[in-house]
Motif scaffolding. Structure first.
Motif, PDB file in Angstrom:
ATOM      1  N   THR A  20       0.829  -1.217   0.000  1.00  0.00           N
ATOM      2  CA  THR A  20       0.000   0.000   0.000  1.00  0.00           C
ATOM      3  C   THR A  20       0.857   1.258   0.000  1.00  0.00           C
ATOM      4  O   THR A  20       0.354   2.353  -0.162  1.00  0.00           O
ATOM      5  N   HIS A  21       2.139   1.085   0.239  1.00  0.00           N
ATOM      6  CA  HIS A  21       3.079   2.198   0.226  1.00  0.00           C
ATOM      7  C   HIS A  21       4.492   1.630   0.041  1.00  0.00           C
ATOM      8  O   HIS A  21       4.671   0.406   0.058  1.00  0.00           O
ATOM      9  N   THR A  22       5.471   2.507  -0.155  1.00  0.00           N
ATOM     10  CA  THR A  22       6.839   1.989  -0.308  1.00  0.00           C
ATOM     11  C   THR A  22       7.518   1.830   1.054  1.00  0.00           C
ATOM     12  O   THR A  22       8.669   1.387   1.128  1.00  0.00           O
ATOM     13  N   SER A  23       6.801   2.143   2.137  1.00  0.00           N
ATOM     14  CA  SER A  23       7.417   2.057   3.471  1.00  0.00           C
ATOM     15  C   SER A  23       7.936   0.659   3.861  1.00  0.00           C
ATOM     16  O   SER A  23       8.900   0.576   4.639  1.00  0.00           O
ATOM     17  N   PRO A  24       7.326  -0.445   3.348  1.00  0.00           N
ATOM     18  CA  PRO A  24       7.928  -1.743   3.704  1.00  0.00           C
ATOM     19  C   PRO A  24       9.411  -1.845   3.334  1.00  0.00           C
ATOM     20  O   PRO A  24      10.151  -2.612   3.952  1.00  0.00           O
ATOM     21  N   TYR A  40      -0.191   0.229  -4.351  1.00  0.00           N
ATOM     22  CA  TYR A  40      -1.585  -0.056  -4.717  1.00  0.00           C
ATOM     23  C   TYR A  40      -2.511   0.164  -3.529  1.00  0.00           C
ATOM     24  O   TYR A  40      -2.173  -0.187  -2.402  1.00  0.00           O
ATOM     25  N   ARG A  41      -3.654   0.737  -3.804  1.00  0.00           N
ATOM     26  CA  ARG A  41      -4.686   0.826  -2.769  1.00  0.00           C
ATOM     27  C   ARG A  41      -6.038   0.693  -3.425  1.00  0.00           C
ATOM     28  O   ARG A  41      -6.246   1.202  -4.521  1.00  0.00           O
ATOM     29  N   ARG A  42      -6.944   0.019  -2.716  1.00  0.00           N
ATOM     30  CA  ARG A  42      -8.303  -0.066  -3.265  1.00  0.00           C
ATOM     31  C   ARG A  42      -8.879   1.339  -3.259  1.00  0.00           C
ATOM     32  O   ARG A  42      -8.844   2.018  -2.236  1.00  0.00           O
ATOM     33  N   ALA A  93       2.489   5.586  -7.396  1.00  0.00           N
ATOM     34  CA  ALA A  93       3.885   5.294  -7.046  1.00  0.00           C
ATOM     35  C   ALA A  93       4.403   6.293  -6.026  1.00  0.00           C
ATOM     36  O   ALA A  93       3.915   7.426  -5.936  1.00  0.00           O
ATOM     37  N   GLN A  94       5.364   5.846  -5.281  1.00  0.00           N
ATOM     38  CA  GLN A  94       5.979   6.706  -4.257  1.00  0.00           C
ATOM     39  C   GLN A  94       7.498   6.574  -4.313  1.00  0.00           C
ATOM     40  O   GLN A  94       8.035   5.604  -4.838  1.00  0.00           O
ATOM     41  N   ILE A  95       8.146   7.589  -3.749  1.00  0.00           N
ATOM     42  CA  ILE A  95       9.572   7.422  -3.434  1.00  0.00           C
ATOM     43  C   ILE A  95       9.683   7.481  -1.924  1.00  0.00           C
ATOM     44  O   ILE A  95       9.295   8.461  -1.290  1.00  0.00           O
ATOM     45  N   GLU A  96      10.152   6.395  -1.367  1.00  0.00           N
ATOM     46  CA  GLU A  96      10.367   6.341   0.068  1.00  0.00           C
ATOM     47  C   GLU A  96      11.764   6.878   0.355  1.00  0.00           C
ATOM     48  O   GLU A  96      12.679   6.701  -0.464  1.00  0.00           O
ATOM     49  N   GLY A  97      11.923   7.521   1.497  1.00  0.00           N
ATOM     50  CA  GLY A  97      13.265   7.925   1.905  1.00  0.00           C
ATOM     51  C   GLY A  97      13.484   7.507   3.346  1.00  0.00           C
ATOM     52  O   GLY A  97      12.549   7.553   4.158  1.00  0.00           O
TER      53      GLY A  97
END
Ligand code: PHE
Length: 345
Positions: free
Chosen positions: A170-174, A197-199, A211-215
């Motif tokens: 659901t986010h790039t945090s994993p 992805y999110r419903r 899409a995200q960029i995690e830092g």
């Protein structure tokens, strides 16, 4: 073969030569009149039987004919070769006034152009690029980020489950948790761009795929000033030197304190316009200081280490940057949209 035939032979050769039309004819004539087995050449063998006086005269006569035929033949051959070359050139002539054949190279999707640009900015600040899977486990996507099973924050991120413990992230945090696990307690300075992805009910600003960029930065003595300075530099590189950022307090289970980060509107410079809905600010990301529980669960001692993390929406940045009004355009592959981002070669 009698010497008397010499004149006849010469006439016949000259006639053949004058009628020759191509290189093949020339070769045939050379064979017929000048090869070892030809009538003319075999006359030389008669010389041996003659007395010296006769031999001298006859030899000269035969040789004169030979030379005459050779010279004519050579001359004709030159003409023919020149003619053949000209014909060939005419046949192969390229009409350079015709427009060349167009060939079309593909271009990068703006989605990837923006990822590359954002990545470059962070690489310049010394970040490394990390990756994680899009099909993720509940453990990495939620548990290790301080979002236990019964936590209400899970409702904000309803998603596509593959089975009870596997889902589309659901986010790039994993990738935060995965990187901490991999680094085994060592300092980290990474970004992780990728799909999420999110419903959702898709509309101009929502897409079930985005899409995200995690830092993530973890080290000794990291504080929220580092977060602010990093994001300010990013905002200025991405949206122009004059940009300011502001931090508003927010909530994420894996950061404490948590912030939403706004940048001063690049359209009106902060005065207020339709793009920033009159506020002068545009929200671009969420972030905060890594929650001590997250540090602990992932093998870092919160008394020794601290860190900050952020997640930037990639399409949001691209939409602001390029003035794109509908997030779905990134995923529907309309060539009229894509062609606008193609580099001209
Ligand atoms: N993962 C958060 C989201 O998707 C963003 C975020 C990342 C917040 C890192 C804080 C730290 O909304």
């Amino acid at each position: 073969m009698e010497l008397a035939n010499l004149q006849e032979l010469l006439n016949s050769a000259l006639k053949d030569i004058s009628e020759a039309k191509n290189s093949d004819d020339i070769n045939n004539i050379r064979n017929a009149y000048l090869s070892k087995k030809s009538a003319l050449m075999s006359m030389f063998s008669l010389l041996g039987k003659m007395d010296p006086e006769q031999r001298k005269e006859a030899g000269k006569e035969i040789n004169d004919v030979k030379v005459a035929i050779s010279e004519k033949l050579e001359e004709k051959q030159k003409d023919i070769l020149a003619k053949e070359l000209e014909e060939k050139l005419n046949k192969e002539k390229i009409d350079i006034s015709l427009p060349g054949r167009d060939f079309s190279l593909g271009g990068k999707n703006p989605f990837h152009i923006i990822i590359d640009e954002m990545t470059d900015i962070f690489l310049g600040m010394g970040f490394e690029v990390c990756n994680g899977p899009e099909v993720e486990t509940d453990n990495y996507n939620f548990e290790l980020l301080n979002i236990p099973r019964d936590h209400p924050a899970r409702d904000m991120q309803d998603t596509f489950y593959i089975d009870e413990n596997t889902l589309l992230r659901t986010h790039t945090s994993p990738v935060q948790a995965r990187t901490m696990e991999r680094k085994g307690g060592k300092p980290i300075k990474m970004i992780a761009p990728g799909k999420t992805y999110r419903r959702d009910d898709d509309d101009a600003t929502h897409s079930h795929q985005f899409a995200q960029i995690e830092g993530l930065v973890i080290d000794k003595d990291i504080n929220i000033g580092h977060l602010k300075a990093t994001l300010e530099l990013f905002a200025r590189k991405m949206f122009g030197e004059g940009r300011e950022i502001r931090l508003r307090s927010s909530f994420f289970p894996f950061t404490e304190p948590s912030v939403e980060v706004d940048i001063s509107c690049m359209n009106c410079g902060g005065k207020g316009c339709s793009m920033c809905k009159g506020t002068g600010w545009i929200e671009i990301l969420g972030g905060g200081m890594v929650h001590p529980n997250v540090l602990k669960m992932n093998g870092y001692d919160p008394d020794k280490y601290s860190g900050f993390a952020f997640g930037i929406g990639i399409e949001r940045v691209a939409m602001l940057r390029y003035g794109i009004d509908d997030i779905r355009k990134f995923y529907t592959n309309d060539v009229r949209f894509l062609h606008q981002f193609k580099k001209k070669i």
